[in-house]
Scaffold this active site. Structure first.
Site, PDB file in Angstrom:
ATOM      1  N   GLY A  13      -2.816 -13.173   1.878  1.00 20.21           N
ATOM      2  CA  GLY A  13      -2.666 -14.262   1.141  1.00 20.21           C
ATOM      3  C   GLY A  13      -1.216 -14.895   1.198  1.00 20.21           C
ATOM      4  O   GLY A  13      -0.690 -15.505   0.260  1.00 20.21           O
ATOM      5  N   LYS A  14      -0.478 -14.796   2.434  1.00 21.08           N
ATOM      6  CA  LYS A  14       0.946 -15.059   2.355  1.00 21.08           C
ATOM      7  C   LYS A  14       1.273 -16.409   3.482  1.00 21.08           C
ATOM      8  O   LYS A  14       1.875 -16.716   2.984  1.00 21.08           O
ATOM      9  CB  LYS A  14       1.647 -13.843   2.904  1.00 21.08           C
ATOM     10  CG  LYS A  14       1.615 -12.805   1.873  1.00 21.08           C
ATOM     11  CD  LYS A  14       2.254 -11.572   2.773  1.00 21.08           C
ATOM     12  CE  LYS A  14       2.275 -10.223   1.714  1.00 21.08           C
ATOM     13  NZ  LYS A  14       3.016  -8.944   2.538  1.00 21.08           N
ATOM     14  N   VAL A  15       0.288 -16.242   4.493  1.00 19.35           N
ATOM     15  CA  VAL A  15       0.732 -17.159   5.582  1.00 19.35           C
ATOM     16  C   VAL A  15      -0.592 -17.921   5.962  1.00 19.35           C
ATOM     17  O   VAL A  15      -1.675 -17.284   6.143  1.00 19.35           O
ATOM     18  CB  VAL A  15       1.342 -16.517   6.670  1.00 19.35           C
ATOM     19  CG1 VAL A  15       1.442 -17.470   8.029  1.00 19.35           C
ATOM     20  CG2 VAL A  15       2.622 -15.786   6.385  1.00 19.35           C
TER      21      VAL A  15
END
Length: 350
Positions: A306-308
């Site tokens: 769920g970062k990029v």
């Protein structure tokens, strides 16, 4: 001739050719990037990565984070990174302590990196007080001047906790007053309110100076300044929350890469469920992914955390010193930065 004179002569021979940092303004890489876009393999990857970086610059809502690990600053990319700050092409920097202290601040004090025209036995280099980064040399005696300058800066500060950003800002202020190089990333970041974060700051020459500051203060029974790593994470996450749309230009991997990507997760933990993942991401690395190393995790892999965003990302598997000059020159000459608002995120903490 005595042994000391012989050693001095030999050291002067080995430290005779300075590394000259590339000037991205002096050539226009747009034609070669355009041509690479019609090729395959790493050439096309680089062209697409450059296109994504230009998208970041064109997006009026996008805050751009420059993320640096490795030794490209010592190898000749130092002025390229400085120009990105001067021209408003990045809004914050996350880097290793070595990139900021041993390389940029070091040269800001007037010292140099040197090309290794030959690589003798490393024990010989040690006896001459020459440090080696692959085919690049650093004079250890000059590096110790960097250590002592960090010590002096720490001694002059109020004894309280500081984030690495706050301490590096003091380093930039010092260079404005005492520096010997105009084109310093640390100095320019101070002047343009571009915050620099080093999540592993003491893993550098800063560490030696700060340890000496702490030990000397303890011996004298005085309080001392300390680095607050939690404040680093909190401040960087605060920028991400307020920035909204963000893009990452990452050279190498390691702690800086993970640190900036984790701001999305941290924001969610703080209750900001609407925080955006990093919309744009480019990573230039030679690391292999097959050992599961976090440093070399692909940007697609980072999406699982769920970062990029998986839609606008590009991995470029290449030695960064050979491609950063092309990417940065292309973006500089396309000129999207000319109409781009400077964020001045450093003022957020005034």
């Amino acid at each position: 001739m005595n042994d000391a004179a012989i050693n001095d002569t030999r050291k002067a021979e080995l430290l005779s050719t300075t590394v000259e940092h590339i000037d991205i303004k002096s050539f226009d890489a747009r034609p070669i990037i355009d041509a690479m876009g019609k090729m395959s393999f790493t050439s096309r990857d680089l062209a697409r990565a450059t296109g994504i970086y230009n998208q970041m610059l064109e997006d009026p809502d996008c805050t751009i984070f420059l993320v640096i690990a490795g030794s490209t600053s010592a190898g000749g990319c130092m002025d390229a990174y400085a120009e990105l700050v001067r021209s408003g092409m990045v809004d914050a920097v996350v880097a290793t302590g070595a990139s900021i202290v041993d390389m940029d601040f070091f040269e800001g004090l007037g010292h140099k990196h040197y090309q290794a025209l030959e690589v003798p036995d490393d024990d010989t280099l040690r006896s001459l007080l020459i440090d080696r980064i692959y085919d690049t040399y650093i004079d250890e005696e000059q590096l110790q001047d960097c250590d002592h300058t960090i010590y002096k800066i720490a001694n002059a500060l109020e004894p309280r906790p500081y984030s690495s950003r706050a301490f590096i800002r003091e380093m930039g202020k010092y260079l404005v007053e005492h520096g010997k190089k105009e084109n310093s990333l640390v100095k320019l970041a101070y002047e343009h309110d571009v915050p620099i974060f080093c999540p592993a700051f003491v893993d550098s020459s800063a560490g030696f100076g700060l340890v000496k500051h702490q030990v000397d203060c303890m011996k004298a029974g005085r309080p001392y300044m300390v680095l607050d790593a939690i404040a680093d994470f909190r401040e960087l996450t605060d920028i991400k929350i307020k920035a909204g749309t963000s893009g990452l230009l990452m050279i190498g991997g390691g702690v800086p890469k993970n640190f900036i990507q984790d701001t999305v997760v941290c924001a969610e933990i703080l209750g900001h469920d609407d925080v955006e993942v990093h919309k744009y991401a480019v990573q230039i690395t030679v690391a292999d992914v097959r050992d599961g190393a976090c440093s070399s995790s692909t940007l697609q892999e980072a999406a699982s955390w769920g970062k990029v965003n998986t839609g606008i990302e590009q991995m470029v598997f290449a030695e960064a010193g050979s491609v950063i000059p092309l990417l940065a020159s292309d973006a500089y000459h396309r000129g999207h930065w000319k109409t781009r608002a400077k964020r001045a995120w450093g003022k957020l903490f005034d």
